[in-house]
Every structure is written in C-alpha cells, then in structure tokens.
Scaffold this active site. Sequence first.
Site, PDB file in Angstrom:
ATOM      1  N   HIS A 227      34.022  34.794  27.618  1.00 48.12           N
ATOM      2  CA  HIS A 227      32.859  35.264  28.379  1.00 48.12           C
ATOM      3  C   HIS A 227      31.714  35.683  27.476  1.00 48.12           C
ATOM      4  O   HIS A 227      30.776  36.360  27.925  1.00 48.12           O
ATOM      5  CB  HIS A 227      33.254  36.423  29.299  1.00 48.12           C
TER       6      HIS A 227
ATOM      7  N   ASN B  64      36.785  39.941  27.308  1.00 50.17           N
ATOM      8  CA  ASN B  64      35.926  41.060  26.931  1.00 50.17           C
ATOM      9  C   ASN B  64      34.779  40.581  26.052  1.00 50.17           C
ATOM     10  O   ASN B  64      34.930  39.633  25.271  1.00 50.17           O
ATOM     11  CB  ASN B  64      36.743  42.137  26.195  1.00 50.17           C
TER      12      ASN B  64
ATOM     13  N   LEU C  25      48.250  48.477  33.166  1.00 54.59           N
ATOM     14  CA  LEU C  25      48.478  49.855  33.648  1.00 54.59           C
ATOM     15  C   LEU C  25      49.263  49.804  34.958  1.00 54.59           C
ATOM     16  O   LEU C  25      50.200  50.566  35.190  1.00 54.59           O
ATOM     17  CB  LEU C  25      47.125  50.533  33.853  1.00 54.59           C
TER      18      LEU C  25
ATOM     19  N   CYS D   3      12.315  33.836  21.147  1.00 54.45           N
ATOM     20  CA  CYS D   3      13.436  33.255  20.407  1.00 54.45           C
ATOM     21  C   CYS D   3      13.017  33.071  18.949  1.00 54.45           C
ATOM     22  O   CYS D   3      11.917  32.547  18.687  1.00 54.45           O
ATOM     23  CB  CYS D   3      13.803  31.901  21.012  1.00 54.45           C
TER      24      CYS D   3
HETATM   25  C1  BV8 Z   1      32.804  29.536  36.834  1.00 55.58           C
HETATM   26  C2  BV8 Z   1      30.119  38.808  32.456  1.00 55.58           C
HETATM   27  C3  BV8 Z   1      32.172  27.326  37.363  1.00 55.58           C
HETATM   28  C4  BV8 Z   1      30.164  39.370  31.114  1.00 55.58           C
HETATM   29  C5  BV8 Z   1      31.960  38.196  33.837  1.00 55.58           C
HETATM   30  C6  BV8 Z   1      30.925  31.392  43.731  1.00 55.58           C
HETATM   31  C7  BV8 Z   1      29.978  30.821  42.883  1.00 55.58           C
HETATM   32  C8  BV8 Z   1      30.267  30.515  41.554  1.00 55.58           C
HETATM   33  C9  BV8 Z   1      31.511  30.812  41.051  1.00 55.58           C
HETATM   34  C10 BV8 Z   1      32.428  31.411  41.892  1.00 55.58           C
HETATM   35  C11 BV8 Z   1      32.155  31.682  43.237  1.00 55.58           C
HETATM   36  N1  BV8 Z   1      33.272  32.256  43.791  1.00 55.58           N
HETATM   37  C12 BV8 Z   1      34.226  32.350  42.866  1.00 55.58           C
HETATM   38  C13 BV8 Z   1      33.732  31.841  41.707  1.00 55.58           C
HETATM   39  C14 BV8 Z   1      34.367  31.768  40.459  1.00 55.58           C
HETATM   40  C15 BV8 Z   1      33.968  33.042  39.715  1.00 55.58           C
HETATM   41  C16 BV8 Z   1      34.971  34.084  40.106  1.00 55.58           C
HETATM   42  O1  BV8 Z   1      36.084  34.019  39.651  1.00 55.58           O
HETATM   43  N2  BV8 Z   1      34.550  35.051  40.934  1.00 55.58           N
HETATM   44  C17 BV8 Z   1      35.485  36.097  41.346  1.00 55.58           C
HETATM   45  C18 BV8 Z   1      34.728  37.405  41.582  1.00 55.58           C
HETATM   46  C19 BV8 Z   1      36.231  35.616  42.600  1.00 55.58           C
HETATM   47  N3  BV8 Z   1      34.029  32.715  38.309  1.00 55.58           N
HETATM   48  C20 BV8 Z   1      32.919  32.316  37.689  1.00 55.58           C
HETATM   49  O2  BV8 Z   1      31.819  32.285  38.166  1.00 55.58           O
HETATM   50  C21 BV8 Z   1      33.144  31.845  36.249  1.00 55.58           C
HETATM   51  N4  BV8 Z   1      32.506  30.580  36.070  1.00 55.58           N
HETATM   52  O3  BV8 Z   1      33.640  29.527  37.704  1.00 55.58           O
HETATM   53  O4  BV8 Z   1      32.014  28.467  36.531  1.00 55.58           O
HETATM   54  C22 BV8 Z   1      31.393  26.230  36.745  1.00 55.58           C
HETATM   55  C23 BV8 Z   1      31.949  24.969  36.718  1.00 55.58           C
HETATM   56  C24 BV8 Z   1      31.230  23.931  36.160  1.00 55.58           C
HETATM   57  C25 BV8 Z   1      29.960  24.162  35.636  1.00 55.58           C
HETATM   58  C26 BV8 Z   1      29.418  25.461  35.669  1.00 55.58           C
HETATM   59  C27 BV8 Z   1      30.126  26.482  36.228  1.00 55.58           C
HETATM   60  C28 BV8 Z   1      32.533  32.809  35.255  1.00 55.58           C
HETATM   61  C29 BV8 Z   1      33.344  34.064  35.208  1.00 55.58           C
HETATM   62  C30 BV8 Z   1      32.767  35.016  34.155  1.00 55.58           C
HETATM   63  C31 BV8 Z   1      31.869  35.996  34.830  1.00 55.58           C
HETATM   64  N5  BV8 Z   1      31.439  37.026  33.893  1.00 55.58           N
HETATM   65  N6  BV8 Z   1      31.374  39.142  33.140  1.00 55.58           N
HETATM   66  C32 BV8 Z   1      30.262  40.851  31.266  1.00 55.58           C
HETATM   67  O5  BV8 Z   1      29.314  41.456  31.816  1.00 55.58           O
HETATM   68  O6  BV8 Z   1      31.288  41.384  30.825  1.00 55.58           O
HETATM   69  S1  BV8 Z   1      33.413  38.553  34.654  1.00 55.58           S
HETATM   70  C33 BV8 Z   1      33.973  40.128  34.354  1.00 55.58           C
HETATM   71  O7  BV8 Z   1      35.266  40.231  34.954  1.00 55.58           O
HETATM   72  C34 BV8 Z   1      34.215  40.440  32.890  1.00 55.58           C
HETATM   73  O8  BV8 Z   1      33.969  39.365  32.019  1.00 55.58           O
HETATM   74  C35 BV8 Z   1      35.694  40.798  32.853  1.00 55.58           C
HETATM   75  O9  BV8 Z   1      36.255  40.490  31.653  1.00 55.58           O
HETATM   76  C36 BV8 Z   1      36.183  39.952  33.930  1.00 55.58           C
HETATM   77  C37 BV8 Z   1      37.560  40.193  34.423  1.00 55.58           C
HETATM   78  O10 BV8 Z   1      37.705  41.569  34.732  1.00 55.58           O
HETATM   79  P1  BV8 Z   1      38.916  42.365  34.030  1.00 55.58           P
HETATM   80  O11 BV8 Z   1      38.743  42.236  32.560  1.00 55.58           O
HETATM   81  O12 BV8 Z   1      40.193  41.927  34.610  1.00 55.58           O
HETATM   82  O13 BV8 Z   1      38.567  43.849  34.407  1.00 55.58           O
HETATM   83  P2  BV8 Z   1      38.911  44.579  35.813  1.00 55.58           P
HETATM   84  O14 BV8 Z   1      38.079  45.820  35.849  1.00 55.58           O
HETATM   85  O15 BV8 Z   1      38.846  43.604  36.927  1.00 55.58           O
HETATM   86  O16 BV8 Z   1      40.431  45.005  35.664  1.00 55.58           O
HETATM   87  C38 BV8 Z   1      40.763  45.989  34.700  1.00 55.58           C
HETATM   88  C39 BV8 Z   1      42.259  45.859  34.458  1.00 55.58           C
HETATM   89  O17 BV8 Z   1      42.607  46.741  33.384  1.00 55.58           O
HETATM   90  C40 BV8 Z   1      43.104  46.289  35.657  1.00 55.58           C
HETATM   91  O18 BV8 Z   1      44.144  45.338  35.843  1.00 55.58           O
HETATM   92  C41 BV8 Z   1      43.672  47.647  35.227  1.00 55.58           C
HETATM   93  O19 BV8 Z   1      44.976  47.875  35.759  1.00 55.58           O
HETATM   94  C42 BV8 Z   1      43.743  47.475  33.742  1.00 55.58           C
HETATM   95  N7  BV8 Z   1      43.702  48.730  32.979  1.00 55.58           N
HETATM   96  C43 BV8 Z   1      42.867  49.778  33.149  1.00 55.58           C
HETATM   97  N8  BV8 Z   1      43.125  50.703  32.209  1.00 55.58           N
HETATM   98  C44 BV8 Z   1      44.121  50.223  31.420  1.00 55.58           C
HETATM   99  C45 BV8 Z   1      44.490  48.961  31.910  1.00 55.58           C
HETATM  100  N9  BV8 Z   1      45.468  48.219  31.353  1.00 55.58           N
HETATM  101  C46 BV8 Z   1      46.087  48.737  30.266  1.00 55.58           C
HETATM  102  N10 BV8 Z   1      45.784  49.945  29.740  1.00 55.58           N
HETATM  103  C47 BV8 Z   1      44.820  50.712  30.287  1.00 55.58           C
HETATM  104  N11 BV8 Z   1      44.531  51.911  29.763  1.00 55.58           N
END
Ligand code: BV8
Length: 221
Positions: A104, A87, A197, A131
Amino acid sequence: MTRIVILSGAGLSAESGLGTFRDVDGLWTRYDLNDVATPGGFARNPALVHDFYNARRANMRAARHNMAHSALARLSRAPGVTLVTQNIDDLLERAGARDVVHMHGRLDRALCAACGARWDAPEAMVPGAPCPECADPVTRPDVVWFGEMPYHMDRIEDALARCDLFASIGTSGTVYPAAGFVELARMAGAHTVELNLEASGGAFDEVREGPATALVPAWVD
Ligand code: BV8
C-alpha cells in the site's frame, strides 16, 4: 527450504502507538476514508488529504519500532521469506528488516501524479508543491488509495503460489486484495496461521490470539 509469506497490518504497529483503522478508536472512526484515502477525495480537497498524512507521518517519526517489528526483521534475513505489509510506516525498516514489500505504499515517500517520479517525502506535504522532476503541481503521498492497484502484486502472488507457510499478523482481513491472500496460500497447499489480538474470522489452519509484541517473537523464535 521452507518458503514463508508474512502479511502484516496495522495491528503490528499498534503497540508502537500508530493507530489502527477499524478498532474502537481507529482512523476510520474519525475520518471518512472516501475523503482521505481515495483519488476522488484528493481531487476534491488535497489540503485535507495532506493534513491527514502529514499528521500520520509526524506520529510515525515520533514512534519507535516494537519487539514484533524486531522479530520480523530477524526473520526477513532468512532465505525464502517474503515480508509483505499493508502498513505505510517504516517501523519494520527501522527494526532492521530488509526488502519489505509495501503493497500500500510508504508514508515517507512522495509521488508525482503526472510523471510518476518518487522521492523522500518532506515532513509536511502541501497542495501544489511542484514535482522535482517535471514541476507538475499535483504531488501526493506515495500510498495506494481505495480503487487503486496495490504495488508489487505480481511478486506477492508468485510468492503465495509457492509458499509452504503463510502468516497473517495484525490485520482485520477487511481490505482486498490482501484479504484474499490466505486463500491463495491455502490453494498452494501452505499451512496458514493468524496472529492477531482477536481472531479476524478468516479461514486459517491455526489462530493465536494476543498482542503482536507477545505473539510474534514467540512464533518467530
Ligand atoms: C483495488 C491507504 C482494484 C494507505 C488503504 C469499490 C471500488 C473500488 C474498490 C473496491 C470497492 N469495493 C471494494 C473494493 C476493493 C477495496 C476494498 O477492499 N475495500 C474494502 C473496504 C471492502 N480495495 C481496494 O480498493 C484496493 N484496490 O481493489 O484495486 C483495481 C484493479 C485494477 C486496476 C485498478 C484498481 C486498494 C486497497 C488499499 C486501500 N488503501 N490505505 C493508508 O492510508 O494507510 S487500506 C487500509 O486498510 C490500510 O492500508 C490498512 O493497512 C488496510 C487494512 O487494514 P488493517 O491493517 O487490517 O487494519 P484494521 O484497523 O482494519 O485492523 C487492525 C487489526 O489489528 C485488527 O485485526 C486488530 O485485531 C489487530 N490489532 C489491534 N491491536 C493489535 C492487533 N493485533 C496484534 N496486536 C495488537 N496490539
């Protein structure tokens, strides 16, 4: 001493009113992540990206931390605990948590793309604002976009390699490398638990389903 690593996601702050990403009304249902959470999106349209994060920063400032943040804040003071979050909000800090590992980045911080300087983000960031260190006009929110290396990975991987207990709280386990942390913990011999959840389907030894504000205080205490 029991070594604990905790990973949290958007579900931790959902009950504070901050949106999740992939739930029914999640952020990624209203914005294309390629437009607002990638370096290419920022290069194409910095105003759209600043608007997206300015709106989330305003929501964050208006939100209050919840009982799950407070429980993790208490736990963060215990020796051997590493509190990692995906987060970008500051609700764990506002609940009193110390040394939160924001892999992140942080919504309340700004970054200079040219010189790497960081400073407290203003209420609203605008394209071209110089900056404060080098006057370069390419200033951005200090958050990690898709395709960018998350922060503090060495520290996180070291903690996972030595942990006895790994807890994943409120994350869908969709985004890497965070989604792979449970496997690293398992390889270290840790007990792994998910508090969510709904179960994310990840390979955990134990799963507890329910809202974070009910599950986390009960699990911590
Ligand atoms: C990396 C920005 C390599 C900040 C975010 C193609 C090209 C490049 C990379 C990739 C690619 N394909 C795949 C990748 C890897 C990629 C990736 O994983 N993609 C996914 C979509 C497949 N990852 C990356 O790119 C990462 N970097 O790989 O770099 C590299 C290597 C060497 C040199 C350079 C680079 C970077 C990942 C970070 C991206 N930034 N956000 C912002 O705007 O916030 S990601 C975004 O998703 C957020 O940060 C968030 O935190 C994150 C994860 O989401 P969740 O937190 O899980 O949220 P979500 O909505 O998904 O789920 C909610 C959950 O809450 C559910 O489970 C639900 O049940 C639960 N819930 C809901 N209510 C409740 C609850 N639980 C409890 N109580 C409740 N009340």
